[in-house]
Motif scaffolding. Structure first.
Motif, PDB file in Angstrom:
ATOM      1  N   GLU A  10      41.414  31.726  40.955  1.00  0.00           N
ATOM      2  CA  GLU A  10      42.049  31.484  42.339  1.00  0.00           C
ATOM      3  C   GLU A  10      41.409  30.311  43.134  1.00  0.00           C
ATOM      4  O   GLU A  10      42.210  29.285  43.582  1.00  0.00           O
ATOM      5  N   GLY A  14      44.932  29.150  41.452  1.00  0.00           N
ATOM      6  CA  GLY A  14      45.857  29.775  42.363  1.00  0.00           C
ATOM      7  C   GLY A  14      46.124  29.318  43.656  1.00  0.00           C
ATOM      8  O   GLY A  14      47.476  29.457  44.309  1.00  0.00           O
ATOM      9  N   ARG A  18      50.341  28.507  44.454  1.00  0.00           N
ATOM     10  CA  ARG A  18      51.117  28.841  45.482  1.00  0.00           C
ATOM     11  C   ARG A  18      51.776  27.746  46.353  1.00  0.00           C
ATOM     12  O   ARG A  18      52.990  27.937  46.673  1.00  0.00           O
ATOM     13  N   SER A  45      51.452  34.190  41.977  1.00  0.00           N
ATOM     14  CA  SER A  45      51.982  33.175  42.912  1.00  0.00           C
ATOM     15  C   SER A  45      53.280  32.891  42.909  1.00  0.00           C
ATOM     16  O   SER A  45      53.832  32.858  44.149  1.00  0.00           O
TER      17      SER A  45
END
Length: 263
Positions: A10, A14, A18, A45
């Motif tokens: 993340e 991540g 996204r 994502s």
């Protein structure tokens, strides 16, 4: 509770995947009511962005990493399911999906041609097959800050690290176009997709950088104390660029390809 692997992903990738997902899905232009497959979905994502863009579609995300899938399931949408599986041996019948796509996967696979073959196999004739990969050498400013500094400070070893990270099979749009054409896909199109990577400060940037690639982590942790200090200081100077530490927004570009699975 989120796993450490999901936490690292993340911070490192991540949040950027996204942002990229929205641009990539606009390029893919999948059928709004179709059955869609996200190959190598990671923490979801792209899968979840597709669920938002196509609320009437049935969407499946598949990945080999249970930790990533556990994170994806925390945010699962009603029209999404996540499954464990290998991109090179997808557990689906032929012609099961109207579109299959992957984000930031191909250059990290041992056999990307096999993964593409599997995406074709499970996609119906006339369906869409698409992928996107980072433009590592030309489009990732956050990597170049570190790799160029390492190449200058450590000559042979730093230069070798930069070459290894930048030497990927699909490094430009022509390489992706050739891969799709060699697989027999038709109506092939390519594009460069750009996003901004927004960092709160140098520490935010540094944590994202160290999590972004195992070779970077291994190289940095192999240095002695003075070498590590000198490299981090050089990268910090490049990041702040003569100003105060704080927010920075760096450009990141990805290469995308799309084609139709011929009957």
């Amino acid at each position: 509770m989120r796993s450490s692997a999901a936490d690292i992903y993340e911070i490192a990738m991540g949040r950027w995947s996204r942002r990229l997902a929205r641009a990539f899905l606009a390029f893919v232009d999948a059928p709004a009511c179709g059955t869609l497959l996200d190959v190598g979905c990671g923490t979801g994502s792209l899968t979840l962005a597709a669920a938002t863009r196509y609320p009437s579609a049935d969407i499946t995300g598949i990945d080999l990493m249970p930790d990533y899938l556990g994170e994806a399931l925390l945010n699962a949408a009603p029209n999404v399911k996540f499954e464990t599986g290998d991109a090179g041996n997808l557990p689906y019948e032929a012609a099961s999906f109207d579109a299959a796509f992957s984000q930031l996967l191909l250059n990290d696979l041992a056999d990307p041609q096999q993964a593409l073959h599997e995406m074709q196999r499970v996609t119906r004739p006339g369906g869409i097959i698409a992928a996107t990969v980072w433009d590592r050498a030309g489009g990732l400013a956050f990597l170049r800050l570190f790799l160029d500094a390492a190449a200058i400070l450590f000559d042979g070893e730093g230069e070798a690290l930069r070459a290894r990270i930048f030497k990927v099979p699909y490094h430009d749009e022509d390489a992706l176009l050739d891969l799709w054409a060699d697989a027999g896909l038709t109506e092939i199109g390519t594009a460069t997709l750009s996003i901004r990577m927004d960092f709160l400060d140098f520490n935010d940037y540094w944590q994202s950088l160290l999590g972004s690639h195992s070779l970077i982590r291994e190289f940095f942790t192999s240095l002695d104390g003075e070498q590590a200090h000198n490299l981090q200081s050089a990268v910090r100077r490049a990041y702040i660029a003569g100003n105060m530490d704080g927010k920075r927004s760096l450009v990141a570009s990805a290469l995308a390809v799309r084609g139709i699975h011929a009957a």
